[in-house]
Design a protein around this motif. Structure first.
Motif, PDB file in Angstrom:
ATOM      1  N   ARG A  70     -19.583  11.739  -7.890  1.00 51.86           N
ATOM      2  CA  ARG A  70     -19.860  13.053  -7.321  1.00 51.86           C
ATOM      3  C   ARG A  70     -21.296  13.518  -7.532  1.00 51.86           C
ATOM      4  N   TRP A  71     -22.238  12.600  -7.390  1.00 56.07           N
ATOM      5  CA  TRP A  71     -23.652  12.968  -7.276  1.00 56.07           C
ATOM      6  C   TRP A  71     -23.990  12.816  -5.792  1.00 56.07           C
TER       7      TRP A  71
ATOM      8  N   GLN B  48     -23.967  16.012 -17.600  1.00 58.11           N
ATOM      9  CA  GLN B  48     -23.384  17.142 -16.883  1.00 58.11           C
ATOM     10  C   GLN B  48     -24.465  17.843 -16.054  1.00 58.11           C
ATOM     11  N   TYR B  49     -24.005  18.773 -15.235  1.00 64.98           N
ATOM     12  CA  TYR B  49     -24.918  19.501 -14.362  1.00 64.98           C
ATOM     13  C   TYR B  49     -25.926  20.325 -15.159  1.00 64.98           C
ATOM     14  N   ALA B  50     -27.157  20.328 -14.665  1.00 66.73           N
ATOM     15  CA  ALA B  50     -28.188  21.261 -15.121  1.00 66.73           C
ATOM     16  C   ALA B  50     -29.115  21.513 -13.948  1.00 66.73           C
ATOM     17  N   SER B  51     -29.641  22.708 -13.882  1.00 67.18           N
ATOM     18  CA  SER B  51     -30.458  23.093 -12.731  1.00 67.18           C
ATOM     19  C   SER B  51     -31.892  22.598 -12.823  1.00 67.18           C
ATOM     20  N   ASP B  52     -32.319  22.134 -14.011  1.00 75.59           N
ATOM     21  CA  ASP B  52     -33.733  21.803 -14.194  1.00 75.59           C
ATOM     22  C   ASP B  52     -34.004  20.298 -14.288  1.00 75.59           C
TER      23      ASP B  52
ATOM     24  N   LEU C 224     -21.422   7.853 -18.609  1.00 78.67           N
ATOM     25  CA  LEU C 224     -20.521   8.618 -17.755  1.00 78.67           C
ATOM     26  C   LEU C 224     -21.190   9.832 -17.135  1.00 78.67           C
ATOM     27  N   SER C 225     -20.833  10.101 -15.884  1.00 74.23           N
ATOM     28  CA  SER C 225     -21.156  11.383 -15.285  1.00 74.23           C
ATOM     29  C   SER C 225     -20.156  11.653 -14.175  1.00 74.23           C
ATOM     30  N   ILE C 226     -19.274  12.595 -14.412  1.00 73.57           N
ATOM     31  CA  ILE C 226     -18.252  12.967 -13.437  1.00 73.57           C
ATOM     32  C   ILE C 226     -18.457  14.441 -13.136  1.00 73.57           C
ATOM     33  N   ASN C 227     -19.126  14.724 -12.033  1.00 71.09           N
ATOM     34  CA  ASN C 227     -19.564  16.079 -11.738  1.00 71.09           C
ATOM     35  C   ASN C 227     -18.521  16.813 -10.899  1.00 71.09           C
ATOM     36  N   PHE C 228     -17.903  17.847 -11.464  1.00 70.24           N
ATOM     37  CA  PHE C 228     -16.850  18.568 -10.765  1.00 70.24           C
ATOM     38  C   PHE C 228     -17.268  19.959 -10.288  1.00 70.24           C
ATOM     39  N   ASP C 229     -18.252  20.580 -10.907  1.00 66.73           N
ATOM     40  CA  ASP C 229     -18.535  21.987 -10.644  1.00 66.73           C
ATOM     41  C   ASP C 229     -19.673  22.205  -9.647  1.00 66.73           C
ATOM     42  N   GLU C 230     -20.842  21.650  -9.928  1.00 66.19           N
ATOM     43  CA  GLU C 230     -21.982  21.807  -9.031  1.00 66.19           C
ATOM     44  C   GLU C 230     -22.626  20.447  -8.811  1.00 66.19           C
TER      45      GLU C 230
END
Length: 433
Positions: A108-109, A57-61, A79-85
């Protein structure tokens, strides 16, 4: 968070498994290894085997390169399905990974340029979509075993090649704006479809080992190699392409011979449209087309010949500036036969004979083109139409009877048919995700 809900839905599709009893506190033994921070990523980088699903999932770091240097196998999905950021990672690497028991699904990367998994050979399904910056994904070439789907959508890949993969259910290559070549040189069977749509115009397509496919749907291609193709159980479609020739030297039938126990009958038949560079067609072994045979708007095509074609369940529609049309073995046309041609010197007299001798069941129109009638949209309507045609043609509706024509579709293994049923469920799921 909506992403968490959708992630949980994705897990259920890849095979839910309860948490295993842990002999160590390592996160590698979790049924779901959820990576949502640099700290968790650094712990996960120690894993050689992951007992369940890896979910990113998303992380800023996160660093620009996300690497799993020790990972060799995943017992669930990756799996990585990025919906938010938007995840800012540009490179995803697992240099030792050989096996993923379920799915590799990255979506969605928007900044991801590279997926480096150079020794990955075995997975259940691959789905890469909405990766507009992706220019390299080397594992697409190393895969040897896929039980289900091979899907690549909305990337910047220039080539998709594989010389090891023999079977897949879906092969779907859509919206890849830089794609120039598509080659699956070992693929022999695609039990649902091979489809290329909305890619960069002029894709070169090579499928030299393909023998059987359910739906064959090609758009914007510049060349097509299918020397071993024998059966297209659903439809064969070439549209909006720059091919100069379409050759299928071993193709025997297009369309599924009707069986009341199989409800998948709503296909298009053999359709070649809107390809202005097409100069020749070659289907020397084709004997049967279930539903329609439609060839229209191919301005360079001068001759249309189907030397072995005996039966067309639906309609025949031909429109263009061709000089000759030949069907020397034609016996039955279940619908109308429509020919539109304003080329000076073109004669309709030979084709008119098919109507006179009863070969054509419906109307005959030449040289003015008559639009083909719409087919029934429901399974019930399709069943009624096909049963009506079978009654008229004097052919049995049950496969396996002694007088069943030998050009009926050869369905292949039980694996293929069970895969078709599975693929329908996957199609519904894909709409959700």
């Amino acid at each position: 968070m909506v992403s968490n809900i959708l992630f949980l839905a994705a897990f259920s599709l890849s095979g839910f498994r309860p948490a295993q009893s842990q002999s160590t506190p390592s996160i590698c033994d979790n049924s779901t290894l959820l990576i949502d921070s640099l700290q968790v990523l650094e712990e996960a980088q120690e894993c050689t085997t992951v007992a369940g699903d890896i979910v990113i999932q998303y992380a800023s770091d996160y660093p620009a390169t996300m690497e799993f240097p020790n990972l060799e196998s995943v017992d669930g999905s990756f799996l990585s399905i990025n919906f938010d950021e938007d995840i800012s990672v540009t490179r995803l690497s697992a240099p030792k990974l050989t096996t993923v028991a379920a799915d590799v699904y990255i979506s969605r990367w928007v900044k991801l340029t590279t997926i480096n998994m150079p020794v990955l050979t075995t997975i259940n399904r691959v789905r890469l979509n909405n990766l507009p910056s992706l220019t390299s994904a080397n594992f697409l070439a190393t895969l040897e075993t896929i039980e289900n789907n091979y899907e690549v959508t909305n990337t910047s890949l220039k080539e998709i090649k594989n010389d090891k993969l023999k079977f897949a259910i879906f092969v779907e290559i859509f919206d890849n704006r830089e794609l120039e070549k598509f080659e699956l040189t070992a693929l022999t069977n695609a039990s649902y479809n091979v489809a290329l749509r909305r890619n960069k115009p002029g894709v070169e397509v090579s499928l030299p080992a393909l023998q059987e496919v359910f739906y064959f749907d090609l758009q914007r291609i510049s060349s097509l190699e299918i020397p071993e193709l024998e059966q297209v159980i659903g439809h064969f479609l070439v549209n909006e392409s720059t091919v100069t020739t379409v050759e299928a030297p071993k193709l025997q039938s297009v369309g599924l011979w009707y069986d009341p126990s199989i409800s998948i009958t709503n296909n298009k038949g053999l359709v070649i449209l809107n390809s202005g560079s097409l100069a020749s067609l070659s289907f020397p072994a084709l004997e049967a087309v279930q539903l329609d045979l439609l060839i229209r708007n191919n301005s360079e095509l001068r001759d249309i010949s189907f030397p072995m074609l005996k039966r067309v369940t639906g309609n025949i529609g031909l429109e263009g500036t061709f000089e000759s049309v030949s069907f020397p073995e034609l016996e039955k046309v279940g619908g109308i036969f429509s020919v539109g041609n304003d080329e000076s010197g073109f004669s309709c007299s030979d084709l008119q004979g098919f109507k006179s001798n009863g070969t054509i069941r419906g109307d005959f129109s030449c040289p003015q083109y008559e639009e083909l009638p719409a087919r029934g949209s429901s399974i019930g309507e399709s069943k009624e139409e096909i049963e009506d045609w079978l009654k008229w043609s004097g052919q049995p509706s049950q496969p396996g009877q002694p007088d069943k024509p030998n050009h009926g579709a050869r369905l292949g293994s039980l694996r293929s048919m069970s895969a078709v049923v599975f693929s329908i469920a996957i199609s519904v799921v894909s709409l959700v995700l």
